[in-house]
Scaffold this motif. Structure first.
Motif, PDB file in Angstrom:
ATOM      1  N   MET A  24       4.011  -1.774   3.499  1.00  0.00           N
ATOM      2  CA  MET A  24       2.875  -2.671   2.834  1.00  0.00           C
ATOM      3  C   MET A  24       3.449  -3.461   1.594  1.00  0.00           C
ATOM      4  SD  MET A  24      -0.585  -0.688   3.395  1.00  0.00           S
ATOM      5  CE  MET A  24      -1.783  -1.280   2.250  1.00  0.00           C
ATOM      6  N   ALA A  35       5.238 -17.687  -0.745  1.00  0.00           N
ATOM      7  CA  ALA A  35       4.450 -18.491  -1.692  1.00  0.00           C
ATOM      8  C   ALA A  35       5.156 -19.092  -2.686  1.00  0.00           C
ATOM      9  CB  ALA A  35       3.182 -17.730  -2.048  1.00  0.00           C
ATOM     10  N   LEU A 177      -3.175  -4.991   9.837  1.00  0.00           N
ATOM     11  CA  LEU A 177      -3.708  -5.660   8.520  1.00  0.00           C
ATOM     12  C   LEU A 177      -2.621  -6.533   7.755  1.00  0.00           C
ATOM     13  CD1 LEU A 177      -2.670  -4.623   5.426  1.00  0.00           C
ATOM     14  CD2 LEU A 177      -3.368  -2.334   6.349  1.00  0.00           C
ATOM     15  N   ILE A 180      -3.017  -9.893   9.314  1.00  0.00           N
ATOM     16  CA  ILE A 180      -4.312 -10.559   8.796  1.00  0.00           C
ATOM     17  C   ILE A 180      -3.782 -11.572   7.735  1.00  0.00           C
ATOM     18  CG2 ILE A 180      -6.344 -10.537   7.174  1.00  0.00           C
ATOM     19  CD1 ILE A 180      -6.950  -7.999   8.961  1.00  0.00           C
ATOM     20  N   SER A 184      -3.011 -15.891   7.565  1.00  0.00           N
ATOM     21  CA  SER A 184      -3.619 -16.782   6.695  1.00  0.00           C
ATOM     22  C   SER A 184      -2.582 -17.701   6.103  1.00  0.00           C
ATOM     23  CB  SER A 184      -4.300 -16.011   5.680  1.00  0.00           C
ATOM     24  OG  SER A 184      -5.494 -15.295   6.222  1.00  0.00           O
TER      25      SER A 184
ATOM     26  N   ALA B  42      -8.824 -13.482   3.468  1.00  0.00           N
ATOM     27  CA  ALA B  42      -7.845 -12.600   3.983  1.00  0.00           C
ATOM     28  C   ALA B  42      -7.805 -11.126   3.441  1.00  0.00           C
ATOM     29  CB  ALA B  42      -6.584 -13.384   3.868  1.00  0.00           C
ATOM     30  N   PHE B  43      -7.868 -10.944   2.242  1.00  0.00           N
ATOM     31  CA  PHE B  43      -7.717  -9.531   1.538  1.00  0.00           C
ATOM     32  C   PHE B  43      -8.694  -8.766   1.663  1.00  0.00           C
ATOM     33  CE2 PHE B  43      -3.813 -11.644   0.219  1.00  0.00           C
ATOM     34  CZ  PHE B  43      -2.938 -10.438   0.313  1.00  0.00           C
ATOM     35  N   THR B  46      -8.375  -7.349   4.873  1.00  0.00           N
ATOM     36  CA  THR B  46      -7.286  -6.144   4.853  1.00  0.00           C
ATOM     37  C   THR B  46      -8.096  -5.006   4.184  1.00  0.00           C
ATOM     38  OG1 THR B  46      -6.354  -6.814   2.761  1.00  0.00           O
ATOM     39  CG2 THR B  46      -5.378  -7.633   4.584  1.00  0.00           C
ATOM     40  N   VAL B  49     -10.274  -3.176   6.827  1.00  0.00           N
ATOM     41  CA  VAL B  49      -9.402  -2.267   7.579  1.00  0.00           C
ATOM     42  C   VAL B  49      -8.824  -0.971   7.017  1.00  0.00           C
ATOM     43  CG1 VAL B  49      -7.053  -2.575   8.942  1.00  0.00           C
ATOM     44  CG2 VAL B  49      -8.476  -4.404   8.813  1.00  0.00           C
ATOM     45  N   ILE B  50      -8.347  -1.224   5.636  1.00  0.00           N
ATOM     46  CA  ILE B  50      -7.957   0.105   4.756  1.00  0.00           C
ATOM     47  C   ILE B  50      -8.794   0.842   4.809  1.00  0.00           C
ATOM     48  CG2 ILE B  50      -6.915   0.664   2.742  1.00  0.00           C
ATOM     49  CD1 ILE B  50      -5.421  -1.909   2.702  1.00  0.00           C
ATOM     50  N   VAL B  56      -9.307   5.402   4.545  1.00  0.00           N
ATOM     51  CA  VAL B  56      -8.976   5.454   3.218  1.00  0.00           C
ATOM     52  C   VAL B  56     -10.262   5.756   2.110  1.00  0.00           C
ATOM     53  CG1 VAL B  56      -7.790   4.454   1.198  1.00  0.00           C
ATOM     54  CG2 VAL B  56      -6.446   4.228   3.216  1.00  0.00           C
ATOM     55  N   LEU B  63      -4.658   7.853  -3.335  1.00  0.00           N
ATOM     56  CA  LEU B  63      -4.342   6.973  -2.206  1.00  0.00           C
ATOM     57  C   LEU B  63      -5.379   5.659  -2.349  1.00  0.00           C
ATOM     58  CD1 LEU B  63      -2.716   6.488   0.420  1.00  0.00           C
ATOM     59  CD2 LEU B  63      -4.479   7.881   1.760  1.00  0.00           C
ATOM     60  N   ILE B  66      -3.946   3.291  -4.809  1.00  0.00           N
ATOM     61  CA  ILE B  66      -2.773   2.472  -4.602  1.00  0.00           C
ATOM     62  C   ILE B  66      -3.146   1.497  -3.423  1.00  0.00           C
ATOM     63  CG2 ILE B  66      -0.492   2.804  -3.358  1.00  0.00           C
ATOM     64  CD1 ILE B  66      -0.337   5.758  -4.309  1.00  0.00           C
ATOM     65  N   CYS B  67      -4.014   1.733  -2.363  1.00  0.00           N
ATOM     66  CA  CYS B  67      -4.227   0.763  -1.833  1.00  0.00           C
ATOM     67  C   CYS B  67      -5.069  -0.374  -2.295  1.00  0.00           C
ATOM     68  CB  CYS B  67      -5.085   1.272  -0.349  1.00  0.00           C
ATOM     69  SG  CYS B  67      -4.198   2.521   0.543  1.00  0.00           S
ATOM     70  N   TRP B  70      -2.688  -2.366  -4.059  1.00  0.00           N
ATOM     71  CA  TRP B  70      -1.810  -3.460  -3.391  1.00  0.00           C
ATOM     72  C   TRP B  70      -2.656  -4.608  -2.986  1.00  0.00           C
ATOM     73  CZ3 TRP B  70      -2.759  -5.387   1.801  1.00  0.00           C
ATOM     74  CH2 TRP B  70      -1.716  -5.956   2.337  1.00  0.00           C
ATOM     75  N   CYS B  74      -1.468  -8.229  -4.679  1.00  0.00           N
ATOM     76  CA  CYS B  74      -0.852  -9.338  -3.612  1.00  0.00           C
ATOM     77  C   CYS B  74      -1.671 -10.592  -3.593  1.00  0.00           C
ATOM     78  CB  CYS B  74      -0.913  -8.596  -2.045  1.00  0.00           C
ATOM     79  SG  CYS B  74       0.478  -7.546  -2.087  1.00  0.00           S
ATOM     80  N   ALA B  77      -1.432 -12.572  -7.095  1.00  0.00           N
ATOM     81  CA  ALA B  77      -0.345 -13.160  -7.248  1.00  0.00           C
ATOM     82  C   ALA B  77      -0.237 -14.488  -6.179  1.00  0.00           C
ATOM     83  CB  ALA B  77       1.019 -12.344  -6.686  1.00  0.00           C
ATOM     84  N   LEU B  78      -0.690 -14.108  -4.874  1.00  0.00           N
ATOM     85  CA  LEU B  78      -0.740 -15.299  -4.136  1.00  0.00           C
ATOM     86  C   LEU B  78      -1.823 -16.642  -4.598  1.00  0.00           C
ATOM     87  CD1 LEU B  78      -0.727 -13.717  -0.599  1.00  0.00           C
ATOM     88  CD2 LEU B  78       0.919 -14.727  -1.661  1.00  0.00           C
TER      89      LEU B  78
END
Lengths: 190, 85
Positions: A24, A35, A177, A180, A184, B42-43, B46, B49-50, B56, B63, B66-67, B70, B74, B77-78
């Motif tokens: 990940m 990006a 995931l 996904i 996008s 999108a996130f 995710t 799902v996580i 989780v 854990l 951390i997830c 992430w 991400c 930043a995007l």
């Protein structure tokens, strides 16, 4: 069962999580790299993106989401000791994953027939590399699911295989995931 | 056997399919193609799902953190990198 769910529990072996989180993290770097280079040449990325068929991407997203859901239902069946039900669910999950592979195969073929390859431009270089690495993860996941389906066919107590099954399920959800986000940024966001 | 299908995760799958349809629609309409909103969708997917599929939400806090980190790092930043567009 309810008691164990309420307790803190890491599905699968700890090792699978080291691998999954590492993967990940690496894909996170891929997303940011894409990006960043997109922001340097926005026009090229936007024009190239129009050549992707976002319907294929959407279909593949639904296939992987459905596949993941079958794995979730299959794991519930394992915990309820319903062997044939869990096997059927993992088999359906495998079929959805295989369907993703077939769609991707046709999608790659369509692009290559139009002369779009890894060297066409930066956008397509990232497209082929990122989706290619993801595709490799998918093939590994399909092999893992097939192994688990065979394993469920043996007359071993399901509880013995639970960490193995949970580990395989965790890996498969990660494949879902990561797609996904790829869907996008590569197909949808212009 | 029916009870296996009637679980929260089936509703989560339906929500994920709905969010996919929404983002697909936004992707086809220039006026609705808003990068920050589409990245948040999108996130959000995710995270579903996580937390639900990967279980989780029942895992130890380390854990989970951390997830969550992430997804947040991400996504943030995007969004920043997509700002100029």
């Amino acid at each position: 069962m309810n008691k164990s769910v309420k307790e803190k529990h890491i599905p699968g072996e700890t090792g699978i999580w080291v691998f999954v989180l590492g993967d990940m993290f690496i894909f996170g770097l891929f997303f940011v790299t894409f990006a960043y280079y997109r922001s340097l040449d926005l026009a090229l990325f936007q024009q190239s993106q129009l050549k992707l068929n976002q319907n294929w991407g959407a279909l593949n997203t639904v296939l992987l989401l459905t596949s993941s859901w079958f794995v979730v239902i299959g794991m519930s069946a394992v915990r309820k000791n319903l062997r044939s039900m869990s096997r059927a669910c993992l088999s359906l999950a495998w079929l959805c994953g295989f369907g993703f592979g077939v769609v991707k195969f046709f999608e790659y073929g369509e692009k290559i027939n139009h002369g779009i390859t890894l060297t066409t431009n930066d956008f397509f270089m990232y497209y082929y590399i990122f989706t290619g690495i993801h595709f490799l993860h998918l093939i590994i996941g399909l092999c893992v699911l097939a192994y688990l389906i065979v394993r469920l066919g043996k007359n071993k107590p399901l509880s013995e295989d639970l960490p193995l099954l949970e580990g395989g399920a965790t890996y498969w959800h990660m494949v879902d995931l990561l797609w996904i986000v790829l869907f996008s940024i590569l197909y949808l966001i212009k | 056997m029916k009870s296996i299908f009637l679980q929260t995760n089936t509703a989560i799958w339906a929500l994920l399919a709905l969010a996919t349809t929404l983002s697909w629609y936004m992707g086809s309409d220039a006026a609705l193609n808003i990068p920050a909103a589409m990245l948040l969708i999108a996130f959000f997917k995710t995270r579903l799902v996580i937390m639900h599929f990967m279980e989780v939400n029942h895992a130890p806090v380390g854990l989970r953190l951390i997830c969550e980190a992430w997804g947040i790092v991400c996504c943030a930043a995007l969004i920043v990198l997509y700002l100029p567009s």
